[in-house]
Design a protein around this motif. Sequence first.
Motif, PDB file in Angstrom:
ATOM      1  N   GLN A   1       0.888  -1.318  -0.135  1.00 41.75           N
ATOM      2  CA  GLN A   1      -0.054   0.015  -0.148  1.00 41.75           C
ATOM      3  C   GLN A   1       0.834   1.344  -0.039  1.00 41.75           C
ATOM      4  O   GLN A   1       0.403   2.360  -0.684  1.00 41.75           O
ATOM      5  CB  GLN A   1      -0.914   0.046   0.986  1.00 41.75           C
ATOM      6  CG  GLN A   1      -2.039  -1.146   1.315  1.00 41.75           C
ATOM      7  CD  GLN A   1      -2.806  -1.148   2.510  1.00 41.75           C
ATOM      8  OE1 GLN A   1      -2.366  -0.851   3.501  1.00 41.75           O
ATOM      9  NE2 GLN A   1      -4.011  -1.454   2.414  1.00 41.75           N
ATOM     10  N   VAL A   2       1.885   1.177   0.471  1.00 41.70           N
ATOM     11  CA  VAL A   2       2.953   2.443   0.644  1.00 41.70           C
ATOM     12  C   VAL A   2       3.385   2.495  -0.735  1.00 41.70           C
ATOM     13  O   VAL A   2       3.382   3.457  -1.208  1.00 41.70           O
ATOM     14  CB  VAL A   2       4.087   2.248   1.459  1.00 41.70           C
ATOM     15  CG1 VAL A   2       5.429   3.165   1.661  1.00 41.70           C
ATOM     16  CG2 VAL A   2       3.734   1.977   3.180  1.00 41.70           C
ATOM     17  N   PHE A   3       3.730   1.402  -1.336  1.00 48.95           N
ATOM     18  CA  PHE A   3       4.180   1.665  -2.745  1.00 48.95           C
ATOM     19  C   PHE A   3       3.040   2.042  -3.737  1.00 48.95           C
ATOM     20  O   PHE A   3       3.574   3.023  -4.549  1.00 48.95           O
ATOM     21  CB  PHE A   3       4.909   0.268  -3.252  1.00 48.95           C
ATOM     22  CG  PHE A   3       5.184   0.452  -4.789  1.00 48.95           C
ATOM     23  CD1 PHE A   3       6.444   0.826  -4.828  1.00 48.95           C
ATOM     24  CD2 PHE A   3       4.301   0.099  -5.844  1.00 48.95           C
ATOM     25  CE1 PHE A   3       6.985   0.893  -6.351  1.00 48.95           C
ATOM     26  CE2 PHE A   3       4.963   0.297  -7.125  1.00 48.95           C
ATOM     27  CZ  PHE A   3       6.242   0.697  -7.521  1.00 48.95           C
ATOM     28  N   GLY A   4       1.925   1.611  -3.386  1.00 48.85           N
ATOM     29  CA  GLY A   4       0.907   2.065  -4.413  1.00 48.85           C
ATOM     30  C   GLY A   4       0.387   3.502  -4.166  1.00 48.85           C
ATOM     31  O   GLY A   4       0.256   4.317  -5.180  1.00 48.85           O
ATOM     32  N   ALA A   5       0.643   4.284  -2.899  1.00 51.14           N
ATOM     33  CA  ALA A   5       0.432   5.677  -2.601  1.00 51.14           C
ATOM     34  C   ALA A   5       1.753   6.243  -3.329  1.00 51.14           C
ATOM     35  O   ALA A   5       1.442   7.496  -3.973  1.00 51.14           O
ATOM     36  CB  ALA A   5       0.387   5.861  -1.287  1.00 51.14           C
ATOM     37  N   ARG A   6       2.823   5.771  -3.280  1.00 54.15           N
ATOM     38  CA  ARG A   6       4.013   6.554  -3.834  1.00 54.15           C
ATOM     39  C   ARG A   6       3.943   6.452  -5.239  1.00 54.15           C
ATOM     40  O   ARG A   6       4.271   7.724  -6.021  1.00 54.15           O
ATOM     41  CB  ARG A   6       5.335   5.651  -3.451  1.00 54.15           C
ATOM     42  CG  ARG A   6       5.732   5.980  -1.998  1.00 54.15           C
ATOM     43  CD  ARG A   6       6.977   5.441  -1.315  1.00 54.15           C
ATOM     44  NE  ARG A   6       7.513   5.482  -0.210  1.00 54.15           N
ATOM     45  CZ  ARG A   6       8.279   4.823   0.515  1.00 54.15           C
ATOM     46  NH1 ARG A   6       8.560   3.490  -0.037  1.00 54.15           N
ATOM     47  NH2 ARG A   6       8.833   5.229   1.627  1.00 54.15           N
ATOM     48  N   TYR A   7       3.393   5.392  -5.727  1.00 56.18           N
ATOM     49  CA  TYR A   7       3.431   5.388  -7.358  1.00 56.18           C
ATOM     50  C   TYR A   7       2.399   6.434  -7.624  1.00 56.18           C
ATOM     51  O   TYR A   7       2.761   7.144  -8.834  1.00 56.18           O
ATOM     52  CB  TYR A   7       2.801   4.065  -7.558  1.00 56.18           C
ATOM     53  CG  TYR A   7       2.273   3.710  -9.173  1.00 56.18           C
ATOM     54  CD1 TYR A   7       3.348   3.529 -10.221  1.00 56.18           C
ATOM     55  CD2 TYR A   7       1.089   3.866  -9.484  1.00 56.18           C
ATOM     56  CE1 TYR A   7       2.845   3.252 -11.474  1.00 56.18           C
ATOM     57  CE2 TYR A   7       0.833   3.769 -10.702  1.00 56.18           C
ATOM     58  CZ  TYR A   7       1.624   3.714 -11.712  1.00 56.18           C
ATOM     59  OH  TYR A   7       1.053   3.694 -13.025  1.00 56.18           O
ATOM     60  N   VAL A   8       1.324   6.372  -7.268  1.00 54.52           N
ATOM     61  CA  VAL A   8       0.309   7.784  -7.671  1.00 54.52           C
ATOM     62  C   VAL A   8       0.901   8.874  -7.380  1.00 54.52           C
ATOM     63  O   VAL A   8       0.670   9.818  -8.513  1.00 54.52           O
ATOM     64  CB  VAL A   8      -1.157   7.309  -6.650  1.00 54.52           C
ATOM     65  CG1 VAL A   8      -2.021   8.553  -6.838  1.00 54.52           C
ATOM     66  CG2 VAL A   8      -1.602   6.160  -7.030  1.00 54.52           C
ATOM     67  N   LEU A   9       1.510   9.391  -6.326  1.00 61.19           N
ATOM     68  CA  LEU A   9       2.126  10.551  -6.213  1.00 61.19           C
ATOM     69  C   LEU A   9       3.255  10.884  -6.973  1.00 61.19           C
ATOM     70  O   LEU A   9       3.722  11.900  -7.264  1.00 61.19           O
ATOM     71  CB  LEU A   9       2.670  10.469  -4.644  1.00 61.19           C
ATOM     72  CG  LEU A   9       1.669  10.606  -3.726  1.00 61.19           C
ATOM     73  CD1 LEU A   9       2.288  10.503  -2.211  1.00 61.19           C
ATOM     74  CD2 LEU A   9       0.997  11.991  -3.530  1.00 61.19           C
TER      75      LEU A   9
END
Length: 738
Positions: A304-312
């Motif tokens: 989930q951390v990676f998912g948020a970073r990807y979006v940002l």
Amino acid sequence: MNAASARPEPPAVFFDRRAARQIVAAGEGLYRDAQRLDDVPGDLVVELRREYAKLWEALVRQRLEAMPVAELRGFVDGRLPGQKALTTNGYQSVWAVWTAGEHRLRAVPGLGGPSVATIMQAASSARASVAEETVVRLDASRPTPAHTALLRGLRELVTAARIVTAADESRQRLVRGLPAAVADASRGRGWLRRTFAAPATKDRDQQAIGVLAALVDGPDAAAVDAAFADLRAVHDEARRAPEAVVWRDFSQAAAVYQSFLAIVRGETGTAAAETGHVPQAVADAAEQIDLDVTLLTVRLRAYQVFGARYVLSRPGAILGDEMGLGKTIEAIAVMAHLARRGPLTTLVVAPASVLVNWLVEIDTHSRLPAVRIHGPGRQATLQTWAARGGVAVTTYRMLSTLVLPAGFRFDLLVVDEAHKIKNPSTEQSRQVGALARRAGRVLLLTGTPMENRVSEFRNLVRYLDPVLADRLIPNEKLFVDPVRFRQRVAAVYLRRNQEDVLQELPELAESDDWVEMEPAEARVYADAVARRHFPDMRRAAYAMAGRGVPAKIVRLREIVAESADDGWKVIIFSQFRHVIDAISAALAGSPQIVLTGEVPAARRHVEIERFTAHDGHLVLIGQIEAIGQGVNIQAASVVVIAEPQLKPSTEEQAIRRAYRMGQARMVRVHRLLAKNSVDERLEELLYDKRKLFRAYAHDSDAKRASGAATDPRLVDYEVGAVDQQRIIDDETDRLHRG
């Protein structure tokens, strides 16, 4: 500037040598405490890893003990030599062979050196295979002393992390400020300096001691001291809490506990599957984002951390994680990060069936202000949000009624269930497109896999970047597998599957799907309350009155559509024939089987066999008393409870038709619940009873050991006539007040 003006003001309090030494010692101790506070969660993780390792090793042993020697044949090329000699001499399990070792096996009659070497190589491979597949799972229905011990430690870790996080700003200020303050104050405690230094120097020394004294006695020090006091209390409470309380708390916040369990296991989130198989350059760009989680009240999983970073890391993105992985939480993490950089205006567009869930999730998992733009007064709320910022949540249906201020732009547009705008010619698609052009960032959420829907995917990308859409996908026959597709479109699309990212994939995932009744069914409900007709109150949320579609039907259609996309079979349970008829009609476009109490048992068996044998998506709709008992339906991956049942055992037995030995896939259970209705009252009565029933009423060690397991007040508990009348009275009062 003259010398007099450069001299510091005389200190208000004079600190003698003894006081100065005490203050410096206190400052040094406070600095150590501030540093140590940050280490507390990590120290607990180290302890828990030892507990986890013991439990994991016990599970590996248990599985190897249950593995017959004959299964070693699967780990050798060709025939397993000496198998009969092993079993004849008492070596019945792989564990027995593995622990015997080569030295003891050489003494077994009929085994030679080459055979022993082959057997031990096979046993080693078998153990490595079992070890790789073994994951410690927490299951509230089957608590063991070892699992409870691990859970107690997790409970302490979860609470300790919250305490440390709450005190972190105070801790950081002390860590930054104390070294210099201690150094300055230390200069003024020596005898020589106090005796022979110039008056101005002595005054500065006194001032420095005063500064340190203020830090030692200040609010930041008090916050750190309070944190340690709370941590000691948590440590004691975690070991004294009754087992039932520990497991109840886990049941109520399983996602939180599982995220910490992932940390204990050492989950890193660096596997290709957890980054959605995106190219390394895309992954590196995402990893450069230092995700700020200060405004979150939930701990994110690594994926989930990676998912948020990807979006940002990009101006627009499609987050396509499989249903159940927490796309909502990842979107909230993106909002929380952006909100720390300054005032944030975010607009969430979602189906009406999940509007309430969005508001609850934002409130539960973050400190972000959220407002609802729906129903009367929505335009005024919209204007206030545009002026003040925050997170606004609205529905697709409301878009045509909302008028944004001229020239107004906002920071982030989040579109949930984005596959609903796959057709650019629809009115709601055009409205979302207009909003996207006003937004600084666009995030589309969809659990529908896009690999086999290339034209629809291209249409979604157009909301982010029309030029990119044609460049990424020049034709629809470019891709032959999901991984290649994801790598090609990694600039805008991220998808992870459950089996890729959840090592502890639970056998049962449950969700309460709250909806708000539309005006038509709300009127039917109010009439049922006025007539004091309890069954009609329970089924009013499915009343097909007027032109609208009941909210529960809308949510049900979404669940079935998502299941169809993944090829899953669905069972829908209701007590009422009227509700079954309404659901069947609403799902007329889906392949379905309908079973009621009127269907003879022999025919029922044939239909269930047909359901099991069917290849692909199929919906079974039935009366819960008719097919919720006595049959096994392991073929189902999704179970929907259409309305709360009056007995926990009725619902549990229905779920267990699919959730039992032989089930090859995770079972997802959805309870459809209507806000401001009898459903809320029933849930209040049934929640604890349902948890207790699950914990004790099944065939387990707890059942054999606990008298509660056979207590008829628990096993046969039912919301009876007295409770029903009380609920009717409460609902009557509420409607009159409204």
